[in-house]
Design a protein around this motif. Sequence first.
Motif: not given
Length: 734
Positions: A352-377
Amino acid sequence: MTSYIGTATSRIDGHAKVTGGAKYAAEFNVPGLVHAFVVASTIAKGRILRIDASEALRVEGVIDVLTHEKRPRMADTDQAYKDDVAPEGTPFRPLYDGRILFNGQPVALVLAERWEIARLAASLVHVEYEQEAHVTDPYRQREAAFVLPEPAKSRGNAAEAFAAADVRHQGEYHVPIEHHNPMEPFASTVTWDGGGKLTVYDKTQGVQNVQRYVCSIFDMNPDDVRVVSPFVGGAFGSGLRPQYQVVLAVLAARALERSVRLVLTRQQMYSLGYRPAMIQRIELGATTGGTLNAITHDAITVTSQYEDFYRNETTWSGLLYKSANAQYTHKLTRLDLPTSCDMRGPSATTGVYALESAMDELAVALSLDPLELRLRCYSDRDQNNGDVPFSSKNLRECYRQGAEMFGWEKRNREPRSMRDGSELVGWGMATGVWEALQVPITVRIKLTANGHAEVACATSDIGTGTYTIMAQVAADALGLPLDNISIKLGDSTLPQSPVEGGSWIAASVSNGIVTTSNAIREELLRLAKRVPDSPFANATSDEVALADGRLVSRLDASRAISIADVMRVGAVDRIEQEKSTSFANDGKHAHNAHSALFAEVKVDEQLSVIRVTRIVSAVAAGRILNPKTAHSQVMGGVVWGIGMALHEETLIDHKFGRIMNANIAEYHVPVNADVHDIKVIFVEEQDHIVNPLGIKGLGEIGLVGVAAAIANAIYHATGKRVRDLPITLDKLQR
């Protein structure tokens, strides 16, 4: 009626612990006790040519020196050394032969009248070796890693979906070897009764596991070996398997026909299992709107040359977030080290450390709030196992309550945009997940006419508060005051229990207590029907309850008989029941606990010194038995997560295959100055499917996701993404 379940209750064993009344494995004294000290190998691979113990034997007070050439008989088959949780392979046999499998391996055991004498004499034992080439660096062995069976069935075509994604992220994440450092070192005191029977006081998470292990190795009758472990000063997975000190202590007791104690030093503790190093690669593909279309998670982890220990590190990715396409690969590579093992939150903590770090990086690439990305997924179903719903999942509420308490809405999305004087401020978040496991267990209850109940099970309390929650559940189930409940555990002669691990004991033993309590209630009802003009003459067991020391009608509370009167009429002074409980899986639901982590860090802009100033952990884990001990569990997990993110790393000199920081001074863990404001929220979550009491374990979930939340906060503070743990100031200055 007083209800104890769900109330903040102080530990019933707390007084014994703070006053020194609680005895640990190395604190049981008997007359004529012999002290043992381990001589450890100084090479990582090879064989022993010669052991010269003559100088050690000349020291006054030294009784003997045991070696592979001079010891009592031990079993010679691999199967004899298999314990309940052993992985595939050939288990390590301490002091069995002259082969050296890892640096620090025990090669001799000095026995003396005093511990100081044994330690001195151990330094005088001279060992000659024939060395062989070794490898302890996982990066050197990366290409030699072999593929394990697919950890979960892949779905869709992740490669094609990733290639076609609007936004793509690829990253490689690194976790070093980490070692358990429980306060209590591993120790065994073996008492010899003169007739060959042994009582073994051992630091372990499973007394019956150790008993079976010892009996197998030494071909002993189970009635001749009793293993006792009433208190454990932390273990976190290191005590799931019997460690080599218990074998050596029993070996010495049989050799001398005397009682023997062996306590490992802190340095020797590093020759036991560890959290394996891990190299993980994650690919995420998404639409511009934040829909996750592809997940690929590959991992390489490490084990010894002689056993294949691994956990499914990668499947958490496909479990947490909705994606039509997912693929996992897990590889294992062998090193000349001891076998790796479970360490708090095994697989989830690292995966989960790797996954959640990657999700944060994806949020940056999408210009999305990290919490909002997780709610959308967000996923309401376990896509890995037949796309089934969760028995309960209140993660959305964890996100909401955690974000509200933290003040997440005030976060400025841009890195390096928030400051406090000379410090950069960063806010990061992550998700945590763990399995809600439960295992078959047996509980015995003895109820006496004076309203006292003894509850017995061979399970362990490794410091989590098992004594207390067992008493709380029993008090409610039997309708007695908490002070009228006594708990017996940590003894191999008690009713069956598996090892304590995986966060499964609280749910398992609590439901086991209810099962046995129901049998007690049925027996009381049977006796109550003998009472003249009994109000329960035609009652069924479902129509009565135990409350306030009485048998009470659920239909009419005025119909009641005291337990004492029931037992008097029945002419019994004690009712005893022993029942087993198992947990059926309908295959239609997934059982998991979840959490949302929010972290604040402050980083000195010039020196790059990192402080974790705030963390909020919001946890949904079913019914909380004891908010007080539960809070301690989760808070302790958060502290460990700070250590994982910023401090912990086992450093090996690969030239010698030797750990360089095998001590608390140089193997860094968080201290008081590193721990600031930690808030824990228990989000209400009712689950009538997972088990009758609706309990999910808390031991692991408190740690999972913490390191990722801190790493993501550090990126937000500095704009620097560090993908290898621990995150130290030098990595921020590169």
